[in-house]
Design a protein around this motif. Structure first.
Motif, short mmCIF file in Angstrom:
data_model
loop_
_atom_site.label_atom_id
_atom_site.label_comp_id
_atom_site.label_asym_id
_atom_site.label_seq_id
_atom_site.Cartn_x
_atom_site.Cartn_y
_atom_site.Cartn_z
N LEU A 136 0.83 -1.20 0.00
CA LEU A 136 0.00 0.00 0.00
C LEU A 136 0.87 1.26 0.00
O LEU A 136 0.60 2.23 -0.72
CB LEU A 136 -0.92 0.00 1.23
CG LEU A 136 -2.02 1.07 1.27
CD1 LEU A 136 -3.00 0.86 0.13
CD2 LEU A 136 -2.74 1.02 2.61
N VAL A 137 1.93 1.25 0.78
CA VAL A 137 2.85 2.39 0.86
C VAL A 137 3.55 2.61 -0.48
O VAL A 137 3.71 3.74 -0.94
CB VAL A 137 3.88 2.17 1.99
CG1 VAL A 137 5.01 3.19 1.89
CG2 VAL A 137 3.21 2.28 3.35
N ARG A 138 3.95 1.53 -1.11
CA ARG A 138 4.71 1.62 -2.36
C ARG A 138 3.82 1.83 -3.58
O ARG A 138 4.29 2.22 -4.64
CB ARG A 138 5.56 0.35 -2.55
CG ARG A 138 6.69 0.25 -1.54
CD ARG A 138 7.41 -1.08 -1.64
NE ARG A 138 8.58 -1.14 -0.77
CZ ARG A 138 9.27 -2.23 -0.49
NH1 ARG A 138 8.90 -3.38 -1.03
NH2 ARG A 138 10.32 -2.19 0.30
N GLY A 139 2.54 1.55 -3.43
CA GLY A 139 1.62 1.64 -4.55
C GLY A 139 1.47 0.28 -5.22
O GLY A 139 2.47 -0.36 -5.56
N THR A 140 0.23 -0.15 -5.42
CA THR A 140 0.02 -1.48 -5.97
C THR A 140 -1.37 -1.60 -6.54
O THR A 140 -2.24 -0.76 -6.29
CB THR A 140 0.23 -2.55 -4.87
OG1 THR A 140 0.15 -3.85 -5.44
CG2 THR A 140 -0.83 -2.42 -3.78
N LEU A 145 -2.78 -6.34 -2.85
CA LEU A 145 -3.63 -6.13 -1.67
C LEU A 145 -4.32 -7.41 -1.21
O LEU A 145 -4.99 -7.41 -0.17
CB LEU A 145 -4.69 -5.06 -1.97
CG LEU A 145 -4.16 -3.69 -2.38
CD1 LEU A 145 -5.33 -2.75 -2.68
CD2 LEU A 145 -3.28 -3.10 -1.29
N THR A 146 -4.18 -8.50 -1.96
CA THR A 146 -4.88 -9.73 -1.62
C THR A 146 -4.07 -10.63 -0.70
O THR A 146 -4.53 -11.70 -0.33
CB THR A 146 -5.26 -10.51 -2.89
OG1 THR A 146 -4.12 -10.64 -3.74
CG2 THR A 146 -6.36 -9.80 -3.64
N GLY A 147 -2.86 -10.19 -0.36
CA GLY A 147 -2.11 -10.88 0.68
C GLY A 147 -1.20 -11.98 0.20
O GLY A 147 -1.09 -12.28 -0.98
N ILE A 148 -0.54 -12.60 1.19
CA ILE A 148 0.37 -13.70 0.92
C ILE A 148 -0.47 -14.95 0.65
O ILE A 148 -1.32 -15.31 1.46
CB ILE A 148 1.28 -13.95 2.14
CG1 ILE A 148 2.07 -12.69 2.49
CG2 ILE A 148 2.22 -15.11 1.88
CD1 ILE A 148 2.84 -12.79 3.80
#
Length: 436
Positions: A136-140, A145-148
């Motif tokens: 989120l910080v780096r931009g995506t 955002l759906t996780g590991i």
């Protein structure tokens, strides 16, 4: 936690039963709990430990701890050491990325050479939250955002449903020993900054924040699945696969709202990242290109053409001797003598063999090549000009092969025969050449 873990494995990872499992173990809290949980179950397990030699004597302390643990508990151990800093410098990587590259490369090697089925890591719910916030910080996009993922090929992450506090409580209740990594206390890395400073505030604002976050990720994963379904339906409407190429109809694509989102979804998996350049192709001139490491996007009139980058040597030549009946590389061509000609086509030509000088050569076209196109009354034409008049795309031009006799073009293979080698009424020996 042990009972919850057993049910979790039975419900979500039943394919692990009866398999040989390799547990990635650093010696820290999370991985030692994972080893303990699996050691209490009837699984065939082994431990894999990497010494990255980044913390001096402390790294060797972790190694000795793991060695003693494996020996005491009679668990097979695989151990390796890396000069991580040297690797990072050689390949211009951050220390964290270098360590990840090294350990996963080694893990996959062990899976293959030692006949293990899966590598298991001890990522948990807090790791998942931290990864989400880093992206989120780096931009995506939604993928970040759906996780590991709990399963990614042969990599399994069975502790993602547990929080760090639950794992710590289990360790305390079961008297599990572990090694504390001193680098975890430093805010040198972004993950640690988020762990120490941001996550506590979020949990303070909502005491049940981790549960709320897991629900949000479930919703995001469902949305991602819907996007994938929509993307596939649109792909079927605007894309046509032709051999190793995919042609995207820009006229149809531009009728859609948010068509750029589809482009991102399709091309991201091919390694493209210059998104503004790709979007500019839509209204750009024919011939403009954008590259990833292995693929190319070409604007050709009303189409985007995706193709692998052609790595063949443009100066490579293949020789075909007299009486040779077939070649299979780089094209599949057959040669046979016939008594008369039948219907010629783009894939079948008939030539006067007495005009052929052997060996004939199959090669790529080059700037300056000229020939006499069949049916043009013996007028010479540059191959490049012929391609332009025929409206061949850049990719089609690059794929073109010439069949040559004594530096004269006999055939632009699959496209046009040369007038000089045509069969006439006086021809005595007719050679049929066919492209399969």
């Amino acid at each position: 936690m042990q009972e919850t873990f057993e049910n979790h494995i039975a419900q979500n990872f039943p394919f692990l039963i009866g398999k040989n499992l390799l547990l990635a173990t650093s010696g820290g809290l999370d991985s030692m709990v994972m080893v303990d949980l699996f050691h209490k179950l009837p699984f065939e397990i082994a431990i894999a430990h990497c010494n990255f030699q980044l913390r001096g004597i402390e790294s060797y302390g972790d190694q000795n701890f793991i060695q003693n643990y494996a020996e005491t508990n009679e668990i097979k151990l695989f151990l390796t050491q890396f000069d991580t800093e040297a690797f990072a410098n050689d390949y211009k990587l951050s220390t964290q990325v270098a360590a990840r590259e090294l350990r996963y490369s080694w893990f996959y090697e062990l899976l293959e050479t030692e006949n293990y089925d899966y590598i298991l890591t001890a990522h948990h719910a807090d790791d998942n939250l931290e990864t989400f916030l880093i992206h989120l910080v780096r931009g995506t996009g939604i993928d970040g955002l759906t996780g590991i993922p709990s399963k990614n090929g042969q990599v399994i992450r069975p502790l993602l449903i547990f929080s760090r506090s639950e794992i710590a409580q289990y360790a305390e209740e079961n008297a599990i020993q572990w090694r504390e990594d001193s680098s975890n206390a430093s805010d040198k890395y972004l993950r640690n900054k988020i762990r120490h400073n941001l996550v506590p505030i979020l949990k303070e604002l909502n005491s049940d924040f981790l549960t709320s976050f897991q629900k949000t990720q479930t919703y995001l994963q469902e949305s991602k699945a819907m996007i994938a379904d929509a993307s596939f339906l649109i792909y079927q409407q605007v894309a046509k696969e032709k051999g190793t190429e995919i042609h995207f109809d820009l006229i149809q694509l531009k009728k859609l709202p948010n068509y750029k989102s589809y482009l991102y979804h399709w091309f991201n998996e091919f390694g493209f990242s210059a998104w503004e350049d790709i979007y500019d192709l839509i209204d750009g001139q024919s011939g403009k290109q954008v590259f990833s490491s292995e693929f190319r996007l070409l604007k050709n009139r009303d189409f985007l053409i995706l193709s692998p980058i052609n790595l063949e040597d443009e100066y490579e030549e293949f020789f075909i001797n007299k009486n040779q009946k077939e070649v299979n590389v780089p094209l599949n061509l057959t040669f046979c003598k016939v008594d008369d000609i039948s219907m010629a086509s783009n894939t079948t030509i008939f030539v006067d063999e007495d005009k052929i000088w052997y060996p004939i050569v199959l090669r790529r076209w080059r700037d300056g090549d000229t020939f006499q196109p069949f049916g043009m009354d013996g007028k010479s034409k540059k191959v490049s000009k012929f391609f332009k008049d025929e409206k061949l795309s850049l990719i089609e031009k690059e794929k073109a092969w010439l069949l040559c006799s004594d530096n004269e073009i006999v055939w632009i293979v699959g496209i046009r025969q040369d007038e000089r080698f045509r069969v006439k009424s006086t021809t005595k020996n007719i050679l049929k050449i066919h492209l399969k």
